[in-house]
Write an enzyme that holds these catalytic residues in place. Sequence first.
Site, mmCIF file in Angstrom:
data_model
loop_
_atom_site.group_PDB
_atom_site.id
_atom_site.type_symbol
_atom_site.label_atom_id
_atom_site.label_comp_id
_atom_site.label_asym_id
_atom_site.label_seq_id
_atom_site.Cartn_x
_atom_site.Cartn_y
_atom_site.Cartn_z
ATOM 1 N N THR A 185 -20.601 5.633 -30.595
ATOM 2 C CA THR A 185 -19.542 6.333 -31.305
ATOM 3 C C THR A 185 -20.162 7.386 -32.211
ATOM 4 O O THR A 185 -21.332 7.276 -32.601
ATOM 5 C CB THR A 185 -18.693 5.367 -32.157
ATOM 6 N N ASN A 231 -18.104 8.131 -34.824
ATOM 7 C CA ASN A 231 -17.193 7.849 -35.933
ATOM 8 C C ASN A 231 -17.862 6.846 -36.880
ATOM 9 O O ASN A 231 -17.970 5.664 -36.569
ATOM 10 C CB ASN A 231 -15.880 7.282 -35.378
ATOM 11 N N LYS A 286 -15.974 3.628 -37.768
ATOM 12 C CA LYS A 286 -16.083 2.510 -36.840
ATOM 13 C C LYS A 286 -17.347 1.699 -37.109
ATOM 14 O O LYS A 286 -17.333 0.465 -37.084
ATOM 15 C CB LYS A 286 -16.102 3.013 -35.394
ATOM 16 N N GLU A 319 -15.902 8.891 -19.214
ATOM 17 C CA GLU A 319 -14.656 8.156 -19.481
ATOM 18 C C GLU A 319 -13.769 8.271 -18.247
ATOM 19 O O GLU A 319 -13.097 9.277 -18.034
ATOM 20 C CB GLU A 319 -13.952 8.692 -20.720
ATOM 21 N N ASP A 368 -12.749 0.796 -26.377
ATOM 22 C CA ASP A 368 -11.652 1.671 -25.979
ATOM 23 C C ASP A 368 -10.374 1.048 -26.512
ATOM 24 O O ASP A 368 -10.234 -0.189 -26.526
ATOM 25 C CB ASP A 368 -11.578 1.837 -24.459
ATOM 26 N N GLY A 397 -3.955 9.267 -36.370
ATOM 27 C CA GLY A 397 -3.348 8.962 -35.072
ATOM 28 C C GLY A 397 -1.922 8.475 -35.195
ATOM 29 O O GLY A 397 -1.089 9.074 -35.891
#
Length: 221
Positions: free
Chosen positions: A6, A8, A11, A31, A60, A181
């Site tokens: 990742t 991020n 995370k 992906e 995911d 999101g």
Amino acid sequence: MLRYVTTNEGKVAEAREYLDDVSALDFDYTEIQSDSLVDIAARGAREAHAHADEPVIVDDAGLFVDSLGGFPGPYSAYVEDTVGIEAVGRLAERERGNEEDGRAAFRCVIAYCDGEEFAASPDPVDRGDRVTAAATDLDEDEESGDEDADDGSSPSGPPVKLFEGVVRGRIVEPRGDGGFGYDPIFEHDGTTMAEMSTVEKNAISHRGRALAKFGEWYHER
């Protein structure tokens, strides 16, 4: 060292609540297009392990709306970028019946690969069915010839261990300024994710629940 695929850092910070020695790995794995989080995460974990030659985890995740037959699911990020979360909320409202009450769930699958063998866990996502067979590259003949092949092993790569986390709620009108999101339209126990603090959200996070299952197994391993 365990590598979390990742970019991020949020995370990684969440993962460190469950794991002692984990760091980010910036790797753009393929992906694949699939209706299953399992397929995508498992393929990514195997590819990332081949690249890094270290133990890796790939996640995911997606929003699954009951009235939309599980849509947007694995396509959540693409749908958010193209049509927006408000459009998903309106579509869910239009399609749902009164009996469904906007039910939805955030789901996350953590896939682990270290190149070694391991036995299947009792986690419901780790089972010898068509979904897991697809995730582990087993073709139809291999699947039908070995109904007990639920450990993620395959001739084309090492086994992948799978862990699922789910948080259930319902789709509502957007509320709250936090999160990201779909958080503003996803309500859990009367509060949208966007109305929660980071601590409150992490406490019930679908990713956190998957990481907790993985962390327990990984420490034993």
